[in-house]
Design a protein around this motif. Structure first.
Motif, PDB file in Angstrom:
ATOM      1  N   LEU A 147       0.825  -1.206   0.000  1.00 55.20           N
ATOM      2  CA  LEU A 147       0.000   0.000   0.000  1.00 55.20           C
ATOM      3  C   LEU A 147       0.860   1.257   0.000  1.00 55.20           C
ATOM      4  O   LEU A 147       0.525   2.250  -0.655  1.00 55.20           O
ATOM      5  N   VAL A 148       1.981   1.213   0.716  1.00 52.87           N
ATOM      6  CA  VAL A 148       2.903   2.358   0.727  1.00 52.87           C
ATOM      7  C   VAL A 148       3.487   2.583  -0.660  1.00 52.87           C
ATOM      8  O   VAL A 148       3.568   3.723  -1.146  1.00 52.87           O
ATOM      9  N   ILE A 149       3.905   1.496  -1.325  1.00 55.48           N
ATOM     10  CA  ILE A 149       4.464   1.604  -2.678  1.00 55.48           C
ATOM     11  C   ILE A 149       3.426   2.163  -3.645  1.00 55.48           C
ATOM     12  O   ILE A 149       3.724   3.047  -4.463  1.00 55.48           O
ATOM     13  N   LEU A 150       2.195   1.658  -3.561  1.00 56.28           N
ATOM     14  CA  LEU A 150       1.134   2.151  -4.435  1.00 56.28           C
ATOM     15  C   LEU A 150       0.847   3.634  -4.183  1.00 56.28           C
ATOM     16  O   LEU A 150       0.640   4.414  -5.128  1.00 56.28           O
ATOM     17  N   PHE A 151       0.856   4.026  -2.914  1.00 58.66           N
ATOM     18  CA  PHE A 151       0.592   5.434  -2.576  1.00 58.66           C
ATOM     19  C   PHE A 151       1.652   6.343  -3.178  1.00 58.66           C
ATOM     20  O   PHE A 151       1.329   7.357  -3.821  1.00 58.66           O
ATOM     21  N   TYR A 152       2.923   6.004  -2.971  1.00 56.27           N
ATOM     22  CA  TYR A 152       3.993   6.855  -3.487  1.00 56.27           C
ATOM     23  C   TYR A 152       4.072   6.809  -5.009  1.00 56.27           C
ATOM     24  O   TYR A 152       4.438   7.810  -5.648  1.00 56.27           O
ATOM     25  N   ALA A 153       3.771   5.660  -5.613  1.00 52.78           N
ATOM     26  CA  ALA A 153       3.875   5.534  -7.064  1.00 52.78           C
ATOM     27  C   ALA A 153       2.870   6.425  -7.788  1.00 52.78           C
ATOM     28  O   ALA A 153       3.144   6.936  -8.885  1.00 52.78           O
ATOM     29  N   PHE A 154       1.694   6.628  -7.180  1.00 53.00           N
ATOM     30  CA  PHE A 154       0.633   7.401  -7.835  1.00 53.00           C
ATOM     31  C   PHE A 154       0.443   8.783  -7.222  1.00 53.00           C
ATOM     32  O   PHE A 154      -0.634   9.367  -7.318  1.00 53.00           O
ATOM     33  N   THR A 155       1.485   9.308  -6.577  1.00 53.18           N
ATOM     34  CA  THR A 155       1.432  10.668  -6.050  1.00 53.18           C
ATOM     35  C   THR A 155       2.701  11.418  -6.432  1.00 53.18           C
ATOM     36  O   THR A 155       3.725  10.805  -6.776  1.00 53.18           O
ATOM     37  N   ASP A 156       2.647  12.740  -6.374  1.00 50.95           N
ATOM     38  CA  ASP A 156       3.826  13.555  -6.627  1.00 50.95           C
ATOM     39  C   ASP A 156       4.417  14.023  -5.299  1.00 50.95           C
ATOM     40  O   ASP A 156       3.973  13.596  -4.227  1.00 50.95           O
ATOM     41  N   LYS A 157       5.386  14.905  -5.366  1.00 57.75           N
ATOM     42  CA  LYS A 157       6.055  15.351  -4.150  1.00 57.75           C
ATOM     43  C   LYS A 157       5.142  16.174  -3.248  1.00 57.75           C
ATOM     44  O   LYS A 157       5.426  16.333  -2.061  1.00 57.75           O
ATOM     45  N   GLN A 158       4.072  16.696  -3.809  1.00 59.17           N
ATOM     46  CA  GLN A 158       3.086  17.423  -2.997  1.00 59.17           C
ATOM     47  C   GLN A 158       1.988  16.494  -2.474  1.00 59.17           C
ATOM     48  O   GLN A 158       0.989  16.947  -1.923  1.00 59.17           O
ATOM     49  N   MET A 159       2.190  15.192  -2.666  1.00 60.14           N
ATOM     50  CA  MET A 159       1.259  14.159  -2.227  1.00 60.14           C
ATOM     51  C   MET A 159      -0.105  14.267  -2.921  1.00 60.14           C
ATOM     52  O   MET A 159      -1.131  13.885  -2.368  1.00 60.14           O
ATOM     53  N   HIS A 160      -0.104  14.774  -4.165  1.00 57.59           N
ATOM     54  CA  HIS A 160      -1.315  14.828  -4.960  1.00 57.59           C
ATOM     55  C   HIS A 160      -1.343  13.634  -5.919  1.00 57.59           C
ATOM     56  O   HIS A 160      -0.296  13.178  -6.396  1.00 57.59           O
TER      57      HIS A 160
END
Length: 262
Positions: free
Chosen positions: A27-40
């Motif tokens: 879930l962490v990998i999926l979250f970071y993979a589909f977000t940018d540095k602003q967490m969008h």
């Protein structure tokens, strides 16, 4: 009722392990993979990666290196496993131990030994891709031999006797009995060699003088600077792992059914 309850209780540790060491990291990998540095929410990581010819060529190089490593390992391991499994030697486990023993030695020491050997013969720094594949084969060869050996060892001896009684030649016996029934071991060996060969950047760095870049190196570098890109590359590799496991799993099932029909 107590037995049923006890079985559920025994499954709790496995469920906890899967939750904390498989599901949550995914879930962490999926979250970071589909977000940018602003967490969008963003698909920019994938767009930037697949629009870069250098990164695409690295994936191709990784696949080619992994394919050649797997093919060479299979060509070496299959006859070795076949001879050991069919041999009547009482001490054949000693020969098998010679192939397994290097796995007990520290990985870095083994690669340094190969590096020194290549330096002595003058290949270090001259044949980077050859050196990388050589190191990969040396490192992963036992992982190809062991599943092949254990699979061939389980083949019913009566099948060979029946084949001989029916007048089949040694070649026919091999192609109709040994080869089909050994395919589950081939599939396991391919999985155990092909996938790590795409990520073992330590071998490519040490033997290829850091001139051979594979996809595992991208993951290492990105997680040091950009978790979003690193997670995206890790997700791509995970998809490759899933597809490879699915294909080899289907191969195992097909060959198991075929072996049962024999």
């Amino acid at each position: 009722m107590r037995l049923h309850f006890s079985r559920k209780m025994l499954g709790i540790p496995y469920a906890v392990f899967l939750l904390f060491f498989v599901i949550l990291p995914m879930l962490v990998i999926l979250f970071y993979a589909f977000t940018d540095k602003q967490m969008h929410l963003s698909f920019g990581n994938f767009i930037r990666f697949f629009s870069d010819p250098t990164k695409l060529s690295t994936i191709v190089y990784s696949l080619v290196i992994a394919f050649i490593t797997t093919a060479v390992s299979l060509l070496i391991a299959y006859p070795v496993a076949y001879i050991l499994a069919r041999s009547k030697m009482k001490k054949k486990f000693v020969i098998l131990l010679l192939f397994v023993t290097p796995m007990w030695i520290n990985f870095v020491l083994r690669i340094n030994a190969i590096r020194e050997l290549l330096g002595w013969v003058g290949l270090l720094g001259e044949a980077n891709y050859f050196n990388t594949i050589l190191g990969m084969v040396y490192d992963f060869l036992p992982f190809m031999i062991l599943p092949l050996y254990t699979t061939m060892l389980k083949i019913d001896e009566s099948l060979y006797e029946a084949s001989s009684d029916l007048g089949a030649s040694a070649f026919t016996t091999f192609t109709r009995v040994t080869l089909p029934l050994s395919m589950p071991g081939v599939a396991s060996g391919i999985t155990m060699v092909f996938l790590p060969s795409m990520t073992n950047y330590v071998v490519s760095d040490m033997l290829g003088n850091s001139k051979v870049t594979i996809i595992g190196k991208f993951i290492y570098e990105y997680f040091g600077t950009n978790w979003h890109m690193g997670s995206m590359v890790a997700l791509i590799l995970l998809i490759v792992v899933f597809l490879s496991t699915w294909l080899t799993g289907g191969l195992k099932e097909d060959e198991t059914v075929r072996g049962a029909n024999l």
